[in-house]
Design a protein around this motif. Structure first.
Motif, PDB file in Angstrom:
ATOM      1  N   LEU A 276     -20.669 -70.731 -14.452  1.00  0.00           N
ATOM      2  CA  LEU A 276     -20.852 -71.234 -15.808  1.00  0.00           C
ATOM      3  C   LEU A 276     -20.963 -72.754 -15.759  1.00  0.00           C
ATOM      4  CD1 LEU A 276     -18.085 -69.075 -17.504  1.00  0.00           C
ATOM      5  CD2 LEU A 276     -20.537 -68.767 -17.833  1.00  0.00           C
ATOM      6  N   ILE A 277     -21.885 -73.294 -16.520  1.00  0.00           N
ATOM      7  CA  ILE A 277     -22.068 -74.744 -16.550  1.00  0.00           C
ATOM      8  C   ILE A 277     -21.704 -75.226 -17.948  1.00  0.00           C
ATOM      9  CG2 ILE A 277     -23.686 -76.650 -16.243  1.00  0.00           C
ATOM     10  CD1 ILE A 277     -25.330 -74.783 -14.468  1.00  0.00           C
ATOM     11  N   PRO A 278     -20.612 -76.006 -18.104  1.00  0.00           N
ATOM     12  CA  PRO A 278     -20.201 -76.435 -19.443  1.00  0.00           C
ATOM     13  C   PRO A 278     -21.092 -77.548 -19.991  1.00  0.00           C
ATOM     14  CG  PRO A 278     -18.725 -77.351 -17.792  1.00  0.00           C
ATOM     15  CD  PRO A 278     -19.679 -76.449 -17.058  1.00  0.00           C
ATOM     16  N   VAL A 279     -21.397 -77.456 -21.279  1.00  0.00           N
ATOM     17  CA  VAL A 279     -22.161 -78.486 -21.985  1.00  0.00           C
ATOM     18  C   VAL A 279     -21.311 -78.899 -23.180  1.00  0.00           C
ATOM     19  CG1 VAL A 279     -24.298 -79.016 -23.208  1.00  0.00           C
ATOM     20  CG2 VAL A 279     -24.322 -77.445 -21.252  1.00  0.00           C
ATOM     21  N   GLN A 280     -20.896 -80.169 -23.227  1.00  0.00           N
ATOM     22  CA  GLN A 280     -19.858 -80.534 -24.185  1.00  0.00           C
ATOM     23  C   GLN A 280     -20.228 -81.696 -25.101  1.00  0.00           C
ATOM     24  OE1 GLN A 280     -16.129 -81.024 -22.140  1.00  0.00           O
ATOM     25  NE2 GLN A 280     -16.301 -79.091 -21.061  1.00  0.00           N
ATOM     26  N   ASP A 281     -21.507 -82.067 -25.182  1.00  0.00           N
ATOM     27  CA  ASP A 281     -21.899 -83.074 -26.157  1.00  0.00           C
ATOM     28  C   ASP A 281     -23.209 -82.640 -26.794  1.00  0.00           C
ATOM     29  OD1 ASP A 281     -24.307 -84.690 -24.871  1.00  0.00           O
ATOM     30  OD2 ASP A 281     -22.853 -84.356 -23.275  1.00  0.00           O
ATOM     31  N   GLY A 282     -23.478 -83.170 -27.995  1.00  0.00           N
ATOM     32  CA  GLY A 282     -24.610 -82.712 -28.779  1.00  0.00           C
ATOM     33  C   GLY A 282     -25.951 -82.881 -28.092  1.00  0.00           C
ATOM     34  N   LEU A 283     -26.186 -84.037 -27.446  1.00  0.00           N
ATOM     35  CA  LEU A 283     -27.470 -84.285 -26.793  1.00  0.00           C
ATOM     36  C   LEU A 283     -27.699 -83.320 -25.627  1.00  0.00           C
ATOM     37  CD1 LEU A 283     -27.778 -88.195 -26.792  1.00  0.00           C
ATOM     38  CD2 LEU A 283     -29.283 -86.557 -27.932  1.00  0.00           C
ATOM     39  N   SER A 284     -26.646 -83.120 -24.816  1.00  0.00           N
ATOM     40  CA  SER A 284     -26.767 -82.187 -23.689  1.00  0.00           C
ATOM     41  C   SER A 284     -27.013 -80.769 -24.183  1.00  0.00           C
ATOM     42  CB  SER A 284     -25.503 -82.229 -22.828  1.00  0.00           C
ATOM     43  OG  SER A 284     -25.319 -83.511 -22.277  1.00  0.00           O
ATOM     44  N   GLN A 285     -26.379 -80.421 -25.305  1.00  0.00           N
ATOM     45  CA  GLN A 285     -26.556 -79.099 -25.882  1.00  0.00           C
ATOM     46  C   GLN A 285     -28.006 -78.911 -26.321  1.00  0.00           C
ATOM     47  OE1 GLN A 285     -23.523 -78.144 -28.746  1.00  0.00           O
ATOM     48  NE2 GLN A 285     -24.761 -76.558 -29.706  1.00  0.00           N
ATOM     49  N   LEU A 286     -28.577 -79.933 -26.944  1.00  0.00           N
ATOM     50  CA  LEU A 286     -29.971 -79.843 -27.368  1.00  0.00           C
ATOM     51  C   LEU A 286     -30.901 -79.691 -26.176  1.00  0.00           C
ATOM     52  CD1 LEU A 286     -30.516 -82.379 -30.302  1.00  0.00           C
ATOM     53  CD2 LEU A 286     -30.872 -79.914 -30.307  1.00  0.00           C
ATOM     54  N   ARG A 287     -30.595 -80.421 -25.099  1.00  0.00           N
ATOM     55  CA  ARG A 287     -31.447 -80.346 -23.908  1.00  0.00           C
ATOM     56  C   ARG A 287     -31.419 -78.945 -23.303  1.00  0.00           C
ATOM     57  NH1 ARG A 287     -28.981 -85.623 -22.745  1.00  0.00           N
ATOM     58  NH2 ARG A 287     -30.447 -87.239 -23.395  1.00  0.00           N
ATOM     59  N   LEU A 288     -30.213 -78.332 -23.262  1.00  0.00           N
ATOM     60  CA  LEU A 288     -30.124 -76.974 -22.734  1.00  0.00           C
ATOM     61  C   LEU A 288     -30.902 -76.006 -23.615  1.00  0.00           C
ATOM     62  CD1 LEU A 288     -29.037 -74.850 -20.786  1.00  0.00           C
ATOM     63  CD2 LEU A 288     -26.992 -74.690 -22.196  1.00  0.00           C
ATOM     64  N   PHE A 332     -31.036 -88.739 -32.080  1.00  0.00           N
ATOM     65  CA  PHE A 332     -30.545 -87.369 -32.224  1.00  0.00           C
ATOM     66  C   PHE A 332     -31.288 -86.665 -33.354  1.00  0.00           C
ATOM     67  CE2 PHE A 332     -27.750 -83.925 -33.406  1.00  0.00           C
ATOM     68  CZ  PHE A 332     -27.261 -83.481 -32.187  1.00  0.00           C
ATOM     69  N   ILE A 333     -31.535 -87.379 -34.466  1.00  0.00           N
ATOM     70  CA  ILE A 333     -32.254 -86.784 -35.595  1.00  0.00           C
ATOM     71  C   ILE A 333     -33.650 -86.351 -35.155  1.00  0.00           C
ATOM     72  CG2 ILE A 333     -33.335 -87.285 -37.832  1.00  0.00           C
ATOM     73  CD1 ILE A 333     -30.893 -89.053 -38.466  1.00  0.00           C
ATOM     74  N   ASP A 334     -34.344 -87.226 -34.405  1.00  0.00           N
ATOM     75  CA  ASP A 334     -35.693 -86.902 -33.937  1.00  0.00           C
ATOM     76  C   ASP A 334     -35.668 -85.676 -33.010  1.00  0.00           C
ATOM     77  OD1 ASP A 334     -36.862 -88.965 -35.348  1.00  0.00           O
ATOM     78  OD2 ASP A 334     -36.792 -90.387 -33.688  1.00  0.00           O
ATOM     79  N   LEU A 335     -34.708 -85.677 -32.068  1.00  0.00           N
ATOM     80  CA  LEU A 335     -34.628 -84.565 -31.122  1.00  0.00           C
ATOM     81  C   LEU A 335     -34.314 -83.239 -31.819  1.00  0.00           C
ATOM     82  CD1 LEU A 335     -32.722 -86.198 -28.117  1.00  0.00           C
ATOM     83  CD2 LEU A 335     -35.095 -85.410 -28.137  1.00  0.00           C
ATOM     84  N   LEU A 336     -33.382 -83.287 -32.773  1.00  0.00           N
ATOM     85  CA  LEU A 336     -33.009 -82.065 -33.487  1.00  0.00           C
ATOM     86  C   LEU A 336     -34.168 -81.563 -34.340  1.00  0.00           C
ATOM     87  CD1 LEU A 336     -30.815 -80.013 -34.025  1.00  0.00           C
ATOM     88  CD2 LEU A 336     -29.879 -81.507 -35.800  1.00  0.00           C
ATOM     89  N   ASP A 337     -34.870 -82.486 -34.982  1.00  0.00           N
ATOM     90  CA  ASP A 337     -36.018 -82.113 -35.800  1.00  0.00           C
ATOM     91  C   ASP A 337     -37.115 -81.480 -34.927  1.00  0.00           C
ATOM     92  OD1 ASP A 337     -37.501 -81.976 -38.222  1.00  0.00           O
ATOM     93  OD2 ASP A 337     -38.640 -83.739 -37.597  1.00  0.00           O
ATOM     94  N   GLN A 338     -37.373 -82.077 -33.759  1.00  0.00           N
ATOM     95  CA  GLN A 338     -38.375 -81.541 -32.829  1.00  0.00           C
ATOM     96  C   GLN A 338     -37.947 -80.159 -32.313  1.00  0.00           C
ATOM     97  OE1 GLN A 338     -38.807 -84.536 -29.776  1.00  0.00           O
ATOM     98  NE2 GLN A 338     -39.345 -86.120 -31.283  1.00  0.00           N
ATOM     99  N   TYR A 339     -36.642 -80.040 -32.048  1.00  0.00           N
ATOM    100  CA  TYR A 339     -36.129 -78.764 -31.538  1.00  0.00           C
ATOM    101  C   TYR A 339     -36.297 -77.652 -32.570  1.00  0.00           C
ATOM    102  CZ  TYR A 339     -32.745 -75.198 -30.205  1.00  0.00           C
ATOM    103  OH  TYR A 339     -32.142 -74.001 -29.904  1.00  0.00           O
ATOM    104  N   ILE A 340     -35.999 -77.945 -33.830  1.00  0.00           N
ATOM    105  CA  ILE A 340     -36.134 -76.937 -34.887  1.00  0.00           C
ATOM    106  C   ILE A 340     -37.606 -76.531 -35.050  1.00  0.00           C
ATOM    107  CG2 ILE A 340     -35.928 -76.563 -37.378  1.00  0.00           C
ATOM    108  CD1 ILE A 340     -33.330 -78.220 -37.250  1.00  0.00           C
ATOM    109  N   THR A 341     -38.504 -77.505 -34.960  1.00  0.00           N
ATOM    110  CA  THR A 341     -39.936 -77.196 -35.025  1.00  0.00           C
ATOM    111  C   THR A 341     -40.336 -76.269 -33.873  1.00  0.00           C
ATOM    112  OG1 THR A 341     -40.424 -79.323 -36.064  1.00  0.00           O
ATOM    113  CG2 THR A 341     -42.263 -78.180 -35.019  1.00  0.00           C
TER     114      THR A 341
END
Length: 479
Positions: A276-288, A332-341
């Motif tokens: 298991l590889i832990p991801v513990q911050d918002g940016l890393s979570q988005l990247r995964l 973070f806003i840009d990355l999250l918006d791109q991810y949702i798209t």
């Protein structure tokens, strides 16, 4: 003959049943019943087996045993028990187990630590206290490095590192069992280990301890190195070699021996596979999550009592509720918006299964909380925005395969989430402090077991498609 037909035949013979009368009661012909009893034909349904149990006057225990063997006869023992283990994992998951209080000891209970090499023969409590002592010394030294090769059956495992402080690194190699026959899956130790390890991630994450896990299969390199004492615990000052039952071992204080074992452990670590590889911050979570989107897949499964509602967020809502104190907020806003798209584009092509419950929807509508992200990342949504998101969720019913559970599996608050594609997956949950733990699931067998379970869940666990839409629409108007 299958075990099911053998057990059925034994009940029929034991109770001296008139097969003609039994067949009439079951509304089947006598030859069909004879073939079922002889194992020449499977019983056509679970309900028929239940009626058989009623006619044979079986006890609840006897009926459950017969039903289990019937289920096994339809697939295979291996697949049946793997599915059962996944279900147990989901229903009994607890990310915040209570810590065990360390019992008091007398000095005479412990080995004399004045020698460099000490043979050990201790019961579980004595070993637990010795481990507690050397971990306490590790904390005092400030070096904060623990290496552990062994199973979660180590005495006091879930409480073993309770005194460690932030910044400590724990590297844990798990010895998995390679099963040689299907019956071994009945008491699947590997799944038990997974469950315990996941709960330890929750404890350590809240205390900022770096916990890493990898695995190997029994019979591989490690046991060939030290067969009598295959399990190790190594700190900066001490090292323990332990037997498989944790009742015997050797305790080392010699610096050269401790350094040698640490070096050997690290070499073995490099030859194992990450579990298991832990991801513990918002940016890393988005990247995964973005990596999951890139992986080619023909199917996608989301299990969570509170459904994933991120795809239904707009940029306006992201900007409104994201914490103003968040570092790199605009990025973070840009990355999250791109991810949702990207999610919406992906889900337009791959229509995912989304398994959730009415209580989960109620939790979101009552709290405005997204369990996918830590509570310090954003503020809960206001009611009018919760309603907007829920409305979008309902409008997309034709794009998703909504599967509404009749009963919850596990807990709503701090419950587990499982996301799967054909080649990747992750487990996610929230601790009692509001921290989100996301664990990338790397083990192929676990990945396959979870996917097989969700794809073959009993339809009786869900409302029909028509009932689902009706209940979701009705719930919408209650807020």
């Amino acid at each position: 003959m299958s075990e099911f037909s053998q057990m059925l035949e034994s009940y029929v013979n034991e109770k001296k049943v008139n097969k003609f009368q039994m067949a009439k009661y079951l509304s089947i012909d006598r030859s069909s019943l004879h073939k079922i009893i002889q194992g020449q034909r499977n019983a056509p349904s679970k309900n028929l087996v239940i009626r058989m149990g009623k006619y044979l006057e079986l006890s609840p225990y006897e009926l459950n045993e017969l039903l289990e063997l019937y289920s096994i006869s339809l697939i295979s023992p291996q697949r049946y028990y793997r599915r059962k283990n996944v279900q147990l994992f989901l229903e009994s998951f607890d990310p915040n187990p209570s810590l065990i209080e360390m019992p008091s000891f007398q000095a005479s209970d412990l080995p004399n630590l004045n020698r460099s090499v000490i043979p050990l023969r201790a019961n579980g409590i004595h070993l637990e206290h010795l481990l507690y002592q050397i971990n306490e010394r590790e904390k005092e030294s400030g070096k904060g490095t623990i290496r552990f090769l062994g199973t979660p059956e180590l005495p006091g495992f879930e409480n073993l590192f309770s005194q460690l402080t932030a910044g400590t690194q724990v590297k844990h190699i798990l010895p998995f069992v390679r099963y040689e026959n299907a019956a071994d899956y009945k008491n699947d130790q590997n799944f038990l280990y997974l469950s315990k390890v996941v709960s330890v991630y929750a404890q350590f994450s809240d205390r900022l301890i770096d916990y890493q896990t990898s695995y190997y299969y029994s019979g591989e390199s490690i046991r060939s190195h030290f067969p009598p004492f295959p399990y190790w615990v190594i700190t900066s000052e001490y090292a323990l070699q332990l037997s498989e039952d944790y009742k015997e071992g050797i305790f080392y204080q010699d610096p050269d021996m401790v350094a040698f074992m640490a070096e050997t452990f690290d070499g073995l670590w490099n030859r194992t596979n990450l579990l298991l590889i832990p991801v513990q911050d918002g940016l890393s979570q988005l990247r995964l999550n973005q990596e999951l989107l890139k992986a080619k897949t023909e199917s996608e499964i989301h299990f969570s009592l509170v459904p994933c509602l991120m795809p239904f967020l707009t940029r306006r809502e992201i900007e409104m509720y994201l914490s103003p104190k968040l570092p790199d907020r605009e990025k973070f806003i840009d990355l999250l918006d791109q991810y949702i798209t990207a999610i919406c584009q992906r889900h337009a092509q791959v229509h995912p299964q989304m398994i959730f419950s009415l209580d989960g929807i109620r939790r979101f509508m009552e709290t405005g909380v997204f369990d996918e992200f830590p509570l310090d990342l954003y503020s809960p949504l206001k009611m009018q925005d919760r309603k907007r998101i829920y409305s979008r969720f309902l409008q997309k019913a034709n794009q998703y395969e909504y599967k509404l559970l009749k009963e919850n599996m596990g807990t709503i608050v701090n419950g587990i989430r499982v996301n799967l594609s054909d080649s990747m997956g992750f487990i996610q949950f929230m601790t009692h402090t509001g921290k989100v733990i996301l664990l990338s699931l790397e083990h192929p067998s676990f990945l396959a077991s979870f996917k097989d379970y969700f794809e073959t869940m009993d339809p009786d666990r869900f409302f029909t498609s028509e009932e689902t839409i009706e209940k979701l629409n009705k719930l919408q108007y209650s807020f």
